[in-house]
Design a protein around this motif. Sequence first.
Motif, PDB file in Angstrom:
ATOM      1  N   GLU A   9      57.182  55.256  30.962  1.00 23.38           N
ATOM      2  CA  GLU A   9      58.099  54.736  31.953  1.00 23.38           C
ATOM      3  C   GLU A   9      57.347  54.531  33.262  1.00 23.38           C
ATOM      4  O   GLU A   9      56.441  55.284  33.601  1.00 23.38           O
ATOM      5  N   LEU A  10      57.728  53.481  33.956  1.00 18.16           N
ATOM      6  CA  LEU A  10      57.047  53.141  35.195  1.00 18.16           C
ATOM      7  C   LEU A  10      58.107  53.028  36.288  1.00 18.16           C
ATOM      8  O   LEU A  10      59.151  52.418  36.080  1.00 18.16           O
ATOM      9  N   VAL A  11      57.816  53.613  37.435  1.00 20.73           N
ATOM     10  CA  VAL A  11      58.765  53.532  38.552  1.00 20.73           C
ATOM     11  C   VAL A  11      58.108  52.772  39.701  1.00 20.73           C
ATOM     12  O   VAL A  11      56.998  53.104  40.129  1.00 20.73           O
ATOM     13  N   ILE A  12      58.813  51.760  40.173  1.00 22.81           N
ATOM     14  CA  ILE A  12      58.262  50.886  41.214  1.00 22.81           C
ATOM     15  C   ILE A  12      59.131  50.950  42.468  1.00 22.81           C
ATOM     16  O   ILE A  12      60.353  50.892  42.381  1.00 22.81           O
ATOM     17  N   PHE A  66      63.148  50.434  39.147  1.00 19.98           N
ATOM     18  CA  PHE A  66      62.640  50.136  40.487  1.00 19.98           C
ATOM     19  C   PHE A  66      63.736  50.235  41.526  1.00 19.98           C
ATOM     20  O   PHE A  66      64.922  50.141  41.203  1.00 19.98           O
ATOM     21  N   ILE A  67      63.305  50.454  42.769  1.00 19.82           N
ATOM     22  CA  ILE A  67      64.232  50.308  43.881  1.00 19.82           C
ATOM     23  C   ILE A  67      63.614  49.287  44.834  1.00 19.82           C
ATOM     24  O   ILE A  67      62.392  49.162  44.901  1.00 19.82           O
ATOM     25  N   THR A  68      64.463  48.547  45.516  1.00 22.37           N
ATOM     26  CA  THR A  68      63.946  47.604  46.506  1.00 22.37           C
ATOM     27  C   THR A  68      64.525  47.949  47.874  1.00 22.37           C
ATOM     28  O   THR A  68      65.646  48.448  47.986  1.00 22.37           O
ATOM     29  N   ASP A  69      63.716  47.724  48.889  1.00 19.69           N
ATOM     30  CA  ASP A  69      64.151  47.933  50.266  1.00 19.69           C
ATOM     31  C   ASP A  69      63.166  47.186  51.149  1.00 19.69           C
ATOM     32  O   ASP A  69      62.166  46.644  50.650  1.00 19.69           O
ATOM     33  N   HIS A 109      58.936  59.734  42.625  1.00 16.26           N
ATOM     34  CA  HIS A 109      58.924  59.211  41.262  1.00 16.26           C
ATOM     35  C   HIS A 109      58.128  57.916  41.195  1.00 16.26           C
ATOM     36  O   HIS A 109      57.861  57.392  40.128  1.00 16.26           O
ATOM     37  N   ALA A 110      57.775  57.392  42.380  1.00 19.11           N
ATOM     38  CA  ALA A 110      57.140  56.068  42.412  1.00 19.11           C
ATOM     39  C   ALA A 110      55.712  56.112  41.871  1.00 19.11           C
ATOM     40  O   ALA A 110      54.923  56.982  42.241  1.00 19.11           O
ATOM     41  N   ASP A 111      55.404  55.172  40.989  1.00 14.54           N
ATOM     42  CA  ASP A 111      54.040  55.021  40.489  1.00 14.54           C
ATOM     43  C   ASP A 111      53.325  53.883  41.205  1.00 14.54           C
ATOM     44  O   ASP A 111      52.109  53.878  41.337  1.00 14.54           O
ATOM     45  N   GLY A 170      49.598  53.703  33.440  1.00 14.53           N
ATOM     46  CA  GLY A 170      50.619  52.678  33.216  1.00 14.53           C
ATOM     47  C   GLY A 170      50.727  51.735  34.414  1.00 14.53           C
ATOM     48  O   GLY A 170      50.901  50.521  34.261  1.00 14.53           O
ATOM     49  N   ALA A 171      50.603  52.314  35.613  1.00 13.63           N
ATOM     50  CA  ALA A 171      50.689  51.503  36.834  1.00 13.63           C
ATOM     51  C   ALA A 171      49.502  50.537  36.906  1.00 13.63           C
ATOM     52  O   ALA A 171      49.660  49.371  37.276  1.00 13.63           O
TER      53      ALA A 171
END
Length: 351
Positions: free
Chosen positions: A43-46, A72-75, A92-94, A282-283
Motif C-alpha cells: 500500500e502506498l500513501v500519498i 491519498f489526501i490532497t491539500d 502515513h505518507a510515503d 514502493g514509493a
Amino acid sequence: MLITVININFKKERLFMSKLLDKFMLALLVFSMLLPAVAFADELVIYSARKEHLIQPLIDAYSAETGTEISFITDKAGPLLQRLKAEGKNTHADLLITVDAGNLWHAASEGMLQPVSSAILERNIPIHLRDPAGHWFGLSERARTIVYSTERVKPAELSSYEALGDKSWRHRLLLRTSKKVYNQSLIAMLIAEHGQAQTEQVVRSWVGNLATSPFSNDTKLMEAILAGQGDVGIVNTYYFGRLQKKNPELKLALFWPNQQTGGVHINVSGAGVTRHAKNRSGAIRFLEWLSSEKAQNLFADANMEYPVNPQVKAHPAVAAWGSFKPSTQNLADAGRLQSDAIMLMDRAGYR
Ligand code: FE
C-alpha cells in the motif's frame, strides 16, 4: 447390534468431519488474516498538493497495472507540509507530490524528504529538473513566461523578462502578487543569474511599469489584459492553456523571452519520498513509473504541462505554443534563493 455399530461409526465419522471443518475454518481464518497484511505491504500513501482530478487517473492506471493500493489526501502545499512536519515519524505518507521547486526544496530543507538514488529517475529526468541530492524529482514542467495582448502588442516589441522594465511598457505591465511561490521562484532564478543588485533593479523597473496593483492569480491577470487594463504580463503556461481551451479565439499569445540569454524560466511539479516513509521501495517504484514514457503524458497532459522526460512529446495543444530554449539552471536555486527573493521583492516595492 449391527445398527448400533453403524450408528457409532456414523457418529465417529461426523466427529471426524466436524474436526476437519474446524481445521478448515481455522486455516481460512488465518489465511484471511494474512491477506490484508499482504495487501498492506504494497500500500502506498500519498500527500498531494496536485489536485485530485490531476492525480486520480495516474493512480488508477498504476493500481490497475501493479495491484498497488494507493490512498491519498490532497491539500494546498503549505498545509500539507505543515501536516507532514507535525506528524513526524508517525506520518502515513510515503510520497509527497507538490508544485514548484521552491516548495519541494523547502520540504527537503526542513528534513521532510529522504534522498533517493535511482538510475531510472536519473535517466528519465534531466539533471536541472531534480534535486542534485535526490530528495525531489520534477515530473512535469511548466514555463513562467510572457503573455501579451495580440490586439495591442507585436511580438517584435518583446525580448526579455528584464526588458519589461523598459519605458515602453509604462502603465502597461500586469503582475501577479509577489506572495505566490511561482514569482518567488522566478525572482530567485533571476538572482542566480544576475545577482541581487541587478535583479533588484529589474524588479523596481517592473513595479514602476505596473498598470494596476498585482493580481491574486494568473487567470485574473490574463482577463485584465483582455479587458484592456494592461498589455503584457507573466504567467504559467498551463493557465494560458486553460483559457485558450475555453476560448480558442483568445486575443492573447505567449512569448518566449530570453532566447539569446538564459532561456525561459521553467518550473516543475514534482515529488519526493518522505523521510519516514513506511513503503520506501514502493514509493520509488511509483516515482520511476511516473517518469516513464507511458506515464509522462498522463501526468503532464492533464494540466497542459510539458513532460520532463525528453523522450516524451508534449500534447499537441501545448506543442502548438511553439518551441523555446528553456533555462537549464538547476531548479534547486529557486529554493536556495527563495528567502532572498522575498526580501528583494519587498525592498523593490513589489507587493
Ligand atoms: Fe498553478
